[in-house]
Each structure stands twice: as C-alpha cells, then as structure tokens.
Design a protein around this motif. Structure first.
Motif, PDB file in Angstrom:
ATOM      1  N   LEU A  31      10.881  -2.998  15.085  1.00 14.37           N
ATOM      2  CA  LEU A  31      10.085  -1.960  14.426  1.00 14.37           C
ATOM      3  C   LEU A  31       9.914  -0.716  15.296  1.00 14.37           C
ATOM      4  O   LEU A  31       9.515   0.330  14.799  1.00 14.37           O
ATOM      5  CB  LEU A  31       8.719  -2.510  14.013  1.00 14.37           C
ATOM      6  N   THR A  35      10.530   2.122  10.449  1.00 14.07           N
ATOM      7  CA  THR A  35      10.064   1.271   9.355  1.00 14.07           C
ATOM      8  C   THR A  35      11.192   0.365   8.878  1.00 14.07           C
ATOM      9  O   THR A  35      12.339   0.793   8.781  1.00 14.07           O
ATOM     10  CB  THR A  35       9.563   2.157   8.199  1.00 14.07           C
ATOM     11  N   LEU A  57       4.525 -11.900  10.679  1.00 14.08           N
ATOM     12  CA  LEU A  57       4.201 -10.555  10.202  1.00 14.08           C
ATOM     13  C   LEU A  57       2.728 -10.455   9.805  1.00 14.08           C
ATOM     14  O   LEU A  57       2.061  -9.470  10.122  1.00 14.08           O
ATOM     15  CB  LEU A  57       5.100 -10.175   9.024  1.00 14.08           C
ATOM     16  N   ARG A  58       2.213 -11.474   9.137  1.00 13.25           N
ATOM     17  CA  ARG A  58       0.790 -11.481   8.748  1.00 13.25           C
ATOM     18  C   ARG A  58      -0.118 -11.465   9.975  1.00 13.25           C
ATOM     19  O   ARG A  58      -1.131 -10.763  10.004  1.00 13.25           O
ATOM     20  CB  ARG A  58       0.485 -12.698   7.887  1.00 13.25           C
ATOM     21  N   GLU A  61      -0.091  -8.086  11.490  1.00 11.67           N
ATOM     22  CA  GLU A  61      -0.866  -7.177  10.641  1.00 11.67           C
ATOM     23  C   GLU A  61      -2.362  -7.389  10.880  1.00 11.67           C
ATOM     24  O   GLU A  61      -3.121  -6.425  11.022  1.00 11.67           O
ATOM     25  CB  GLU A  61      -0.526  -7.396   9.171  1.00 11.67           C
ATOM     26  N   LEU A  66       0.891  -3.956  13.340  1.00 18.53           N
ATOM     27  CA  LEU A  66       1.775  -3.342  12.361  1.00 18.53           C
ATOM     28  C   LEU A  66       1.040  -3.066  11.059  1.00 18.53           C
ATOM     29  O   LEU A  66      -0.034  -3.601  10.800  1.00 18.53           O
ATOM     30  CB  LEU A  66       3.039  -4.177  12.120  1.00 18.53           C
ATOM     31  N   HIS A  67       1.644  -2.183  10.275  1.00 16.93           N
ATOM     32  CA  HIS A  67       1.102  -1.800   8.972  1.00 16.93           C
ATOM     33  C   HIS A  67       2.061  -2.306   7.899  1.00 16.93           C
ATOM     34  O   HIS A  67       3.281  -2.177   8.035  1.00 16.93           O
ATOM     35  CB  HIS A  67       0.972  -0.281   8.882  1.00 16.93           C
ATOM     36  N   ARG A  68       1.503  -2.875   6.865  1.00 18.54           N
ATOM     37  CA  ARG A  68       2.291  -3.387   5.732  1.00 18.54           C
ATOM     38  C   ARG A  68       2.003  -2.493   4.539  1.00 18.54           C
ATOM     39  O   ARG A  68       0.864  -2.377   4.105  1.00 18.54           O
ATOM     40  CB  ARG A  68       1.875  -4.826   5.443  1.00 18.54           C
ATOM     41  N   GLU A  79       7.213  -2.559   3.018  1.00 19.49           N
ATOM     42  CA  GLU A  79       7.747  -2.011   4.258  1.00 19.49           C
ATOM     43  C   GLU A  79       6.768  -2.271   5.398  1.00 19.49           C
ATOM     44  O   GLU A  79       5.558  -2.256   5.201  1.00 19.49           O
ATOM     45  CB  GLU A  79       7.985  -0.510   4.134  1.00 19.49           C
ATOM     46  N   TYR A  80       7.336  -2.473   6.571  1.00 16.51           N
ATOM     47  CA  TYR A  80       6.540  -2.726   7.768  1.00 16.51           C
ATOM     48  C   TYR A  80       6.821  -1.631   8.783  1.00 16.51           C
ATOM     49  O   TYR A  80       7.964  -1.232   8.989  1.00 16.51           O
ATOM     50  CB  TYR A  80       6.900  -4.084   8.379  1.00 16.51           C
ATOM     51  N   SER A  81       5.764  -1.167   9.422  1.00 21.92           N
ATOM     52  CA  SER A  81       5.894  -0.172  10.479  1.00 21.92           C
ATOM     53  C   SER A  81       4.843  -0.463  11.543  1.00 21.92           C
ATOM     54  O   SER A  81       3.850  -1.152  11.282  1.00 21.92           O
ATOM     55  CB  SER A  81       5.700   1.236   9.918  1.00 21.92           C
TER      56      SER A  81
END
Length: 126
Positions: A31, A35, A57-58, A61, A66-68, A79-81
C-alpha cells in the motif's frame, strides 16, 4: 488489598501488536505505492488466504493504519489506502527490507532487489 499497578508498555511490543505477523507488513508494503483493491492485494500476496487477508486488513483498519473505502455500486468496489499513521511505517519497512536483503546476501540466499521496489514507491511520496 494491594492495588494493581498498570504495566508500562514496551514500545516494541506495541509496534508488533499493530503490524506484527506474516502478512501485515506485506500489506502495508504494497500500500506504500498507492491505493489497492482487494483483488490486487490477493495477487501481490499469494501466500495469504482470502480469509486471512480479510482478517489482517480489518485489524489494520481498526488500528487506523489503513483506510477502507467502499463504493456503492454493483459489483461492490472496495479500495484500501494507508492513513497518515500507516505511512509513518515506511521507514521501518524500508529498514526491514534492507536488513532482509543484507541477511540473504550473507547467507547466499536469492532475493529480489529492493531498489526496484523503492523506485516504485518514489512516485507515491510526491
């Protein structure tokens, strides 16, 4: 009755509790260049199962690394960033990559060369 004292947190332990494990550093690494959609991350990290990648990923977050972003469309698009907090891990990951490259060189292990990856990350910094 004795009153329990709150234990002082070890900074290394705190860091590992957030980004430790087999897949979280790889997720953050990928990442760093921008994104990504879930399917892209699956292709970039083929050793992680879909379930494991989703869980990692959760957790990232929840830790605000990270931002979902979920788009209301069919089929669903997610999308993940990295957040600013997630971007702050870049120097740590670069140091880990440099050490891993050095270790491989010391032990005669083949590895990909980090300078190719760093060149990919450079545009993301602009």
């Amino acid at each position: 009755m004795k009153q329990m004292q709150k234990a002082t947190a070890c900074p290394v332990e705190v860091t590992l509790s957030i980004v430790g494990g087999k897949w979280k550093p790889m997720i953050v690494w990928h990442l760093l260049s921008g994104t990504r959609r879930f399917g892209e991350l699956r292709r970039l990290i083929p050793g992680a199962t879909q379930q494991m990648l989703t869980m990692q990923l959760r957790e990232l977050e929840q830790a605000r690394v990270l931002h979902r972003e979920v788009y209301a469309q069919v089929p669903p698009k997610v999308e993940y960033s990295l957040t600013e907090l997630g971007r702050s891990l870049e120097s740590i990951l670069l140091q880990m990559a440099e050490w891993g490259e050095w270790y491989c060189d010391q032990n005669g292990q083949e590895h990909w060369h980090m300078h190719n990856e760093i060149e990919e990350l450079a545009p993301a910094k602009k």
